[in-house]
Design an enzyme around this catalytic site. Structure first.
Site, short mmCIF file in Angstrom:
data_model
loop_
_atom_site.label_atom_id
_atom_site.label_comp_id
_atom_site.label_asym_id
_atom_site.label_seq_id
_atom_site.Cartn_x
_atom_site.Cartn_y
_atom_site.Cartn_z
N GLY A 241 0.75 -1.24 0.00
CA GLY A 241 0.00 0.00 0.00
C GLY A 241 0.78 1.29 0.00
O GLY A 241 0.21 2.35 -0.27
N ARG A 316 -4.18 3.57 -16.19
CA ARG A 316 -4.41 4.28 -14.93
C ARG A 316 -5.06 5.66 -15.10
O ARG A 316 -5.99 5.99 -14.36
CB ARG A 316 -3.12 4.40 -14.11
N CYS A 345 -10.56 5.48 -29.76
CA CYS A 345 -11.82 6.19 -29.94
C CYS A 345 -12.65 6.19 -28.67
O CYS A 345 -13.70 5.54 -28.58
CB CYS A 345 -12.58 5.59 -31.12
N GLU A 346 -12.14 6.86 -27.67
CA GLU A 346 -12.79 7.07 -26.38
C GLU A 346 -12.24 8.40 -25.86
O GLU A 346 -11.02 8.59 -25.87
CB GLU A 346 -12.37 6.02 -25.33
C1 LIG Z 1 -2.65 -4.98 -4.46
C2 LIG Z 1 -2.25 -5.65 -3.20
C3 LIG Z 1 -0.99 -5.42 -2.64
C4 LIG Z 1 0.01 -4.45 -3.23
O1 LIG Z 1 -0.39 -3.14 -3.07
P1 LIG Z 1 0.63 -1.94 -3.44
O2 LIG Z 1 -0.15 -0.73 -3.18
O3 LIG Z 1 1.00 -2.12 -4.85
O4 LIG Z 1 1.80 -2.08 -2.52
C5 LIG Z 1 -0.65 -6.12 -1.50
N1 LIG Z 1 -1.51 -6.99 -0.94
C6 LIG Z 1 -2.72 -7.24 -1.44
C7 LIG Z 1 -3.60 -8.21 -0.77
C8 LIG Z 1 -3.13 -6.58 -2.58
O5 LIG Z 1 -4.35 -6.81 -3.08
#
Ligand SMILES: *Cc1c(COP(=O)(O)O)cnc(C)c1O
Length: 421
Positions: A241, A316, A345-346
């Site tokens: 995360g 993204r 084409c979006e």
């Molecule tokens: C997507 C995910 C991650 C990785 O998240 P990052 O933000 O890329 O570090 C880790 N654990 C789980 C369960 C995930 O779904």
């Protein structure tokens, strides 16, 4: 810090000028820097040096599942966090040890659970009681014991984009925190399961450590409650995360800040901590190299810089409205304001509006930065554009790590039934 820098007026990946890559491999093409990937794994590991026990590091394969990238991770001693049978197979193919693999995800099928057991993976992160019961049944049938953690939904707003938030009560992930202790103890009684811990992952691209800290504190309380009720907890998986800077100058919590927060919150837990970083490892280790198809001027309006990369190559911006820095490979020093768009084409095939950028003309090369995570892996062949190529650079070497899949190769897998004749 990454190894995509201007040298002699031209952007390089490590020691390779990007024009050389464009010539050899065509555009659009993802470029990964081995030195940057390695650097990020080391910085992450060093950030966790203050923990009481050696942690288990599992690269989140979904952020960049390319086999060569996974091989770099394996060489750096990382295991894998996988979310499908396909990712599990890739992690093994890249040389990761089964026991270093963690299997996450709310929708593991019976066949995927079976694959995990067959390969002897290190840990299943169970996301519901129903999944736990199925896995117990399957493991008992096979005469095996599945090592498991229960993923908890701590009901915390991670303060990130709603589509990449995973730890709020109404998100599909994990079990409600108020049910977790009783469920854990019930699952621990099942033959076939070895409940060994808890898992939490509240979202991605987190720019603030506070929500993570709150989530970890809640998990710490659960560890005590489970032990107080006679259960055993030896592992806690704190997920991934951590955010990365997508704009030059943007400041994110460093792995060192993160590590010292984790060390403080988890002191005395007496568990092996597990981590699943993805973006923070791969994000700034990749760029998407593209060529300007043409500049559409439209009188006095903001011009459109139309590039040969599109939302099918890098989703993204279209998915989340995300920002990617966009820079010329040979900046002239002149600047312009432009809308950066792809050919699809979006209207959603827009990378940036009113962006101050290097002046660009037809045929010029440019890059979208910070494209190493959630980039190529989200590609599609929409508009019959084929699948984007990927290369890796190591010093002055460059090699294809995923050949471009041409539209004709995709149509070769399609059939027109004879009853349409
Ligand atoms: C997507 C995910 C991650 C990785 O998240 P990052 O933000 O890329 O570090 C880790 N654990 C789980 C369960 C995930 O779904």
């Amino acid at each position: 810090m990454d190894y995509f820098q201007i040298k002699n007026g031209e952007l390089h990946a490590e020691d390779v000028p990007l024009s050389r890559i464009a010539e050899e491999f065509g555009t659009p093409v993802y470029i990964y820097s081995r030195a940057t990937l390695e650097r990020h794994t080391r910085v992450f590991r060093e950030g966790l040096a203050g923990l009481e026990k050696k942690p288990h590091l599992a690269f989140a394969v979904k952020s960049n599942p390319n086999l060569a990238v996974l091989r770099v991770m394996a060489r750096e001693g990382f295991g894998a966090d996988v979310v499908s049978g396909g990712e599990l197979a890739r992690a093994l193919a890249a040389g990761m040890k089964p026991e270093d693999i963690v299997f996450s995800g709310v929708g593991k099928t019976w066949a995927e659970l079976e694959l995990g057991l067959e390969k002897g993976i290190g840990q299943f992160n169970i996301e519901s009681e129903e999944e736990g019961l199925e896995l117990a049944e399957l493991a008992a049938e096979r005469g095996q014991t599945a090592r498991c953690a229960l993923r908890v939904n701590p009901d915390i707003d991670a303060g990130t984009h709603e589509k990449i938030s995973t730890g709020k009560a109404d998100n599909k992930f994990g079990v409600p925190i108020d049910m977790a202790v009783a469920m854990y103890l019930r699952l621990a009684k099942l033959p076939g399961l070895e409940m060994r811990g808890l898992a939490v992952h509240i979202g991605s691209q987190l720019s603030d450590l506070r929500p993570l800290e709150l989530a970890f504190e809640k998990i710490g309380a659960l560890v005590q409650q489970i032990r107080g009720a006679g259960g055993s907890v030896t592992h806690v998986d704190l997920g991934g995360g951590l955010g990365v800077p997508y704009r030059a100058g943007e400041v994110m919590p460093s792995p060192a800040d993160y590590g010292s927060m984790v060390a403080r919150v988890t002191r005395g837990w007496d568990v092996t901590l597990m981590f699943e970083p993805g973006r923070v490892i791969a994000g700034n280790a990749g760029v998407l190299l593209t060529r300007v198809v043409r500049v559409k001027r439209n009188g006095n309006r903001v011009p459109f810089v139309i590039v040969d990369a599109a939302m099918n190559d890098l989703a993204r911006p279209a998915l989340y409205g995300s920002w990617h820095d966009f820079d010329a490979v040979r900046p002239s020093g002149q600047r312009m304001v432009a809308n950066i768009v792809g050919p699809i084409c979006e209207t959603g095939d827009t990378f940036a509006m009113d962006r101050a950028t290097d002046a660009l003309e037809r045929g010029d090369l440019a890059v979208f930065r910070t494209a190493g995570a959630y980039g190529a892996t989200m590609a599609s062949s929409y508009n019959s554009r084929g699948f984007v190529a990927e290369v890796m650079v190591d010093g002055d070497k460059v090699a294809s790590v995923a050949d471009r899949i041409l539209p004709a190769e995709i149509t070769a897998a399609e059939r027109v039934p004879d009853w349409l004749d």
